[in-house]
Write a protein that holds these residues in place. Sequence first.
Motif, PDB file in Angstrom:
ATOM      1  N   PHE A  79       2.253 -11.066 -22.014  1.00  0.00           N
ATOM      2  CA  PHE A  79       2.367 -11.392 -20.592  1.00  0.00           C
ATOM      3  C   PHE A  79       3.609 -10.739 -19.992  1.00  0.00           C
ATOM      4  O   PHE A  79       3.566 -10.187 -18.888  1.00  0.00           O
ATOM      5  CB  PHE A  79       2.398 -12.912 -20.397  1.00  0.00           C
ATOM      6  N   GLY A  80       4.712 -10.772 -20.743  1.00  0.00           N
ATOM      7  CA  GLY A  80       5.930 -10.126 -20.279  1.00  0.00           C
ATOM      8  C   GLY A  80       5.744  -8.622 -20.093  1.00  0.00           C
ATOM      9  O   GLY A  80       6.230  -8.040 -19.124  1.00  0.00           O
ATOM     10  N   GLU A  81       5.013  -7.996 -21.032  1.00  0.00           N
ATOM     11  CA  GLU A  81       4.724  -6.561 -20.895  1.00  0.00           C
ATOM     12  C   GLU A  81       3.915  -6.293 -19.630  1.00  0.00           C
ATOM     13  O   GLU A  81       4.171  -5.319 -18.913  1.00  0.00           O
ATOM     14  CB  GLU A  81       3.944  -6.066 -22.107  1.00  0.00           C
ATOM     15  N   ALA A  82       2.944  -7.146 -19.372  1.00  0.00           N
ATOM     16  CA  ALA A  82       2.127  -6.968 -18.168  1.00  0.00           C
ATOM     17  C   ALA A  82       2.982  -7.100 -16.911  1.00  0.00           C
ATOM     18  O   ALA A  82       2.841  -6.311 -15.969  1.00  0.00           O
ATOM     19  CB  ALA A  82       0.981  -7.975 -18.148  1.00  0.00           C
ATOM     20  N   LEU A  83       3.883  -8.059 -16.914  1.00  0.00           N
ATOM     21  CA  LEU A  83       4.769  -8.228 -15.753  1.00  0.00           C
ATOM     22  C   LEU A  83       5.680  -7.025 -15.557  1.00  0.00           C
ATOM     23  O   LEU A  83       6.017  -6.672 -14.425  1.00  0.00           O
ATOM     24  CB  LEU A  83       5.618  -9.490 -15.901  1.00  0.00           C
ATOM     25  N   GLN A 134      10.901  -9.324  -9.370  1.00  0.00           N
ATOM     26  CA  GLN A 134      11.597 -10.616  -9.473  1.00  0.00           C
ATOM     27  C   GLN A 134      10.902 -11.524 -10.479  1.00  0.00           C
ATOM     28  O   GLN A 134      11.563 -12.205 -11.259  1.00  0.00           O
ATOM     29  CB  GLN A 134      11.656 -11.299  -8.112  1.00  0.00           C
ATOM     30  N   ALA A 135       9.591 -11.543 -10.455  1.00  0.00           N
ATOM     31  CA  ALA A 135       8.834 -12.366 -11.408  1.00  0.00           C
ATOM     32  C   ALA A 135       9.093 -11.900 -12.833  1.00  0.00           C
ATOM     33  O   ALA A 135       9.267 -12.722 -13.741  1.00  0.00           O
ATOM     34  CB  ALA A 135       7.345 -12.313 -11.092  1.00  0.00           C
ATOM     35  N   ALA A 136       9.129 -10.600 -13.051  1.00  0.00           N
ATOM     36  CA  ALA A 136       9.383 -10.065 -14.392  1.00  0.00           C
ATOM     37  C   ALA A 136      10.777 -10.454 -14.878  1.00  0.00           C
ATOM     38  O   ALA A 136      10.943 -10.864 -16.032  1.00  0.00           O
ATOM     39  CB  ALA A 136       9.216  -8.556 -14.394  1.00  0.00           C
ATOM     40  N   VAL A 137      11.763 -10.354 -14.001  1.00  0.00           N
ATOM     41  CA  VAL A 137      13.136 -10.722 -14.374  1.00  0.00           C
ATOM     42  C   VAL A 137      13.218 -12.215 -14.675  1.00  0.00           C
ATOM     43  O   VAL A 137      13.826 -12.623 -15.674  1.00  0.00           O
ATOM     44  CB  VAL A 137      14.129 -10.322 -13.256  1.00  0.00           C
ATOM     45  N   ALA A 138      12.608 -13.039 -13.847  1.00  0.00           N
ATOM     46  CA  ALA A 138      12.642 -14.489 -14.067  1.00  0.00           C
ATOM     47  C   ALA A 138      11.942 -14.856 -15.369  1.00  0.00           C
ATOM     48  O   ALA A 138      12.445 -15.687 -16.137  1.00  0.00           O
ATOM     49  CB  ALA A 138      11.985 -15.215 -12.893  1.00  0.00           C
ATOM     50  N   PHE A 139      10.796 -14.239 -15.639  1.00  0.00           N
ATOM     51  CA  PHE A 139      10.073 -14.524 -16.878  1.00  0.00           C
ATOM     52  C   PHE A 139      10.903 -14.107 -18.085  1.00  0.00           C
ATOM     53  O   PHE A 139      11.000 -14.845 -19.066  1.00  0.00           O
ATOM     54  CB  PHE A 139       8.720 -13.808 -16.877  1.00  0.00           C
ATOM     55  N   GLN A 144      14.063 -15.811 -22.794  1.00  0.00           N
ATOM     56  CA  GLN A 144      15.255 -15.585 -23.614  1.00  0.00           C
ATOM     57  C   GLN A 144      16.062 -16.859 -23.833  1.00  0.00           C
ATOM     58  O   GLN A 144      16.911 -16.908 -24.708  1.00  0.00           O
ATOM     59  CB  GLN A 144      16.146 -14.509 -22.980  1.00  0.00           C
ATOM     60  N   GLN A 145      15.793 -17.879 -23.041  1.00  0.00           N
ATOM     61  CA  GLN A 145      16.517 -19.136 -23.192  1.00  0.00           C
ATOM     62  C   GLN A 145      16.009 -19.856 -24.430  1.00  0.00           C
ATOM     63  O   GLN A 145      14.815 -19.912 -24.689  1.00  0.00           O
ATOM     64  CB  GLN A 145      16.318 -20.029 -21.973  1.00  0.00           C
TER      65      GLN A 145
END
Length: 72
Positions: A30-34, A51-56, A61-62
Amino acid sequence: MASAERSRRTHPDRLDQGDDAAAQAHLAAFGEALDVLPLLAPKEIRPQLRQAAVAFERLTQQSTPADRARAA
């Protein structure tokens, strides 16, 4: 992008199946798709997708208390 396509076709409920490796793979896909979407999307919505990719990325990473306990 192939892994993102495979992940899209699977059922989202697999994240709740207790298979941590599979859930991690789905999240990574999903991250790759974003990350790719802003390159393919109409110009008007690219900033929101970035912005969505950065937030995801930030959220994935948390670490959780369970992650920290396993690492200890």
